[in-house]
Enzyme design. Structure first.
Site, short mmCIF file in Angstrom:
data_model
loop_
_atom_site.label_atom_id
_atom_site.label_comp_id
_atom_site.label_asym_id
_atom_site.label_seq_id
_atom_site.Cartn_x
_atom_site.Cartn_y
_atom_site.Cartn_z
N GLY A 119 0.78 -1.24 0.00
CA GLY A 119 0.00 0.00 0.00
C GLY A 119 0.81 1.29 0.00
O GLY A 119 0.27 2.34 0.34
N SER A 120 2.06 1.23 -0.44
CA SER A 120 2.84 2.48 -0.44
C SER A 120 2.27 3.48 -1.44
O SER A 120 2.35 4.70 -1.23
CB SER A 120 4.33 2.22 -0.70
OG SER A 120 4.54 1.79 -2.02
N ASN A 121 1.69 2.99 -2.52
CA ASN A 121 1.06 3.92 -3.49
C ASN A 121 -0.23 4.51 -2.94
O ASN A 121 -0.54 5.67 -3.21
CB ASN A 121 0.84 3.22 -4.83
CG ASN A 121 2.12 3.15 -5.64
OD1 ASN A 121 2.62 4.17 -6.11
ND2 ASN A 121 2.69 1.96 -5.75
N LEU A 172 -3.68 -7.19 -7.90
CA LEU A 172 -3.16 -8.28 -8.75
C LEU A 172 -4.21 -9.05 -9.55
O LEU A 172 -3.86 -9.91 -10.36
CB LEU A 172 -2.37 -9.27 -7.88
CG LEU A 172 -1.19 -8.66 -7.13
CD1 LEU A 172 -0.45 -9.73 -6.32
CD2 LEU A 172 -0.22 -7.98 -8.10
N LYS A 173 -5.47 -8.75 -9.34
CA LYS A 173 -6.51 -9.52 -10.05
C LYS A 173 -7.07 -8.71 -11.21
O LYS A 173 -6.92 -7.50 -11.25
CB LYS A 173 -7.66 -9.83 -9.08
CG LYS A 173 -7.25 -10.65 -7.89
CD LYS A 173 -7.09 -12.09 -8.27
CE LYS A 173 -6.66 -12.89 -7.06
NZ LYS A 173 -6.37 -14.26 -7.34
N ILE A 222 -10.14 -7.02 -13.20
CA ILE A 222 -11.43 -6.42 -12.84
C ILE A 222 -12.50 -7.08 -13.73
O ILE A 222 -12.30 -7.21 -14.94
CB ILE A 222 -11.37 -4.89 -13.08
CG1 ILE A 222 -10.35 -4.23 -12.15
CG2 ILE A 222 -12.74 -4.23 -12.93
CD1 ILE A 222 -10.69 -4.28 -10.67
N ASN A 246 -4.61 1.85 -13.94
CA ASN A 246 -3.70 0.92 -13.26
C ASN A 246 -2.28 1.47 -13.33
O ASN A 246 -1.90 2.13 -14.30
CB ASN A 246 -3.74 -0.45 -13.94
CG ASN A 246 -2.82 -1.45 -13.27
OD1 ASN A 246 -2.82 -1.59 -12.05
ND2 ASN A 246 -2.00 -2.15 -14.05
N HIS A 300 1.65 0.36 -13.47
CA HIS A 300 2.50 -0.80 -13.76
C HIS A 300 3.97 -0.38 -13.57
O HIS A 300 4.37 0.67 -14.08
CB HIS A 300 2.27 -1.27 -15.20
CG HIS A 300 3.01 -2.53 -15.51
ND1 HIS A 300 2.60 -3.77 -15.06
CD2 HIS A 300 4.15 -2.75 -16.21
CE1 HIS A 300 3.45 -4.69 -15.47
NE2 HIS A 300 4.41 -4.11 -16.18
N GLU A 302 6.76 5.87 -9.25
CA GLU A 302 5.35 5.51 -9.10
C GLU A 302 4.65 6.46 -8.14
O GLU A 302 3.52 6.90 -8.39
CB GLU A 302 5.22 4.08 -8.54
CG GLU A 302 5.67 3.00 -9.48
CD GLU A 302 5.56 1.63 -8.84
OE1 GLU A 302 4.56 1.36 -8.17
OE2 GLU A 302 6.49 0.83 -9.01
#
Ligand code: GRF
Length: 201
Positions: A11-13, A85-86, A88, A102, A104, A174
């Site tokens: 969760g750093s972003n 990681l999944k 949508i 997203n 990346h 990021e």
């Protein structure tokens, strides 16, 4: 602008979004979703009094059905995937066309696709011996990492000695890039013109 953030781990972003000075007063994080129970990012959300929701492992599960309902109720204008990681579910991708983004940790379309996440990306980048990596923010469609690119930023990695070192350099980028793009959405400065995503001044 009301947003939700999807996470799978650290969760750093998410923290970068919540701490961003340029986003203060512009956005409201209404909820944080994860496919994983008790992921670290949930602690960050809770410390900021943001509701958290655990989704199931598969898009077909009940959690993902409830998702549509929750998003509707919250009047969400932008969905941000920050280390989620999944995939949508298609139904949501269609409903929120050009409203799901997203992050990346490489320069798309290279080093992308299923299984290309986290340190796996940086290992592939390291082993390829490319001299530049970076971060990409793109629109989400129904497959991994293929939606239109909104913004990219490069980092020089010509002198690195490990994938971890690449990860560190890219993560810094990021943390700047994602809040920047969200701010542009809030200002309604992102448009698709001539099949390309344009950031207006
Ligand atoms: C980031 O590198 C992101 O680009 C990738 O997963 C990582 C998540 O980091 N997709 P964090 O959970 O935001 O710290």
């Amino acid at each position: 602008m009301k947003i939700v953030v999807f996470v799978s781990g650290r969760g750093s972003n998410l923290r970068a979004i919540l701490d961003s000075r340029e986003l203060k007063g512009k956005i409201e994080v209404k909820a944080v979703f994860s496919d994983r129970e008790n992921c670290k990012a949930f602690r960050i959300a809770e410390n900021n009094s943001i509701n958290t929701y655990t989704l199931g492992e598969n898009p077909g599960q009940t959690g993902y059905k409830n998702l549509s309902h929750v998003l509707n109720q919250l009047n969400i204008e932008l969905i941000v995937l920050a280390g989620f990681l999944k995939l949508i579910p298609d139904e949501i991708v269609k409903k929120y066309k050009n409203k799901i983004i997203n992050l990346h940790p490489a320069l798309l379309p290279s080093f992308s696709g299923k299984g290309m996440y986290g340190i796996h990306v940086h290992e592939a980048v390291f082993n390829s011996s490319v001299k530049v990596s970076g971060a990409t923010v793109h629109f989400v469609d129904s497959t991994y990492d293929t939606g239109k690119i909104i913004v990219q930023k490069c980092v020089d990695i010509s002198d690195v000695n490990s994938p971890e070192e690449i990860a560190q350099r890219v993560l810094k980028v990021e943390h700047q890039l994602l809040p920047f793009v969200i701010g542009k959405f809030a200002d309604k400065k992102i448009e698709v013109i001539n099949n390309r995503v344009v950031i207006l001044e």
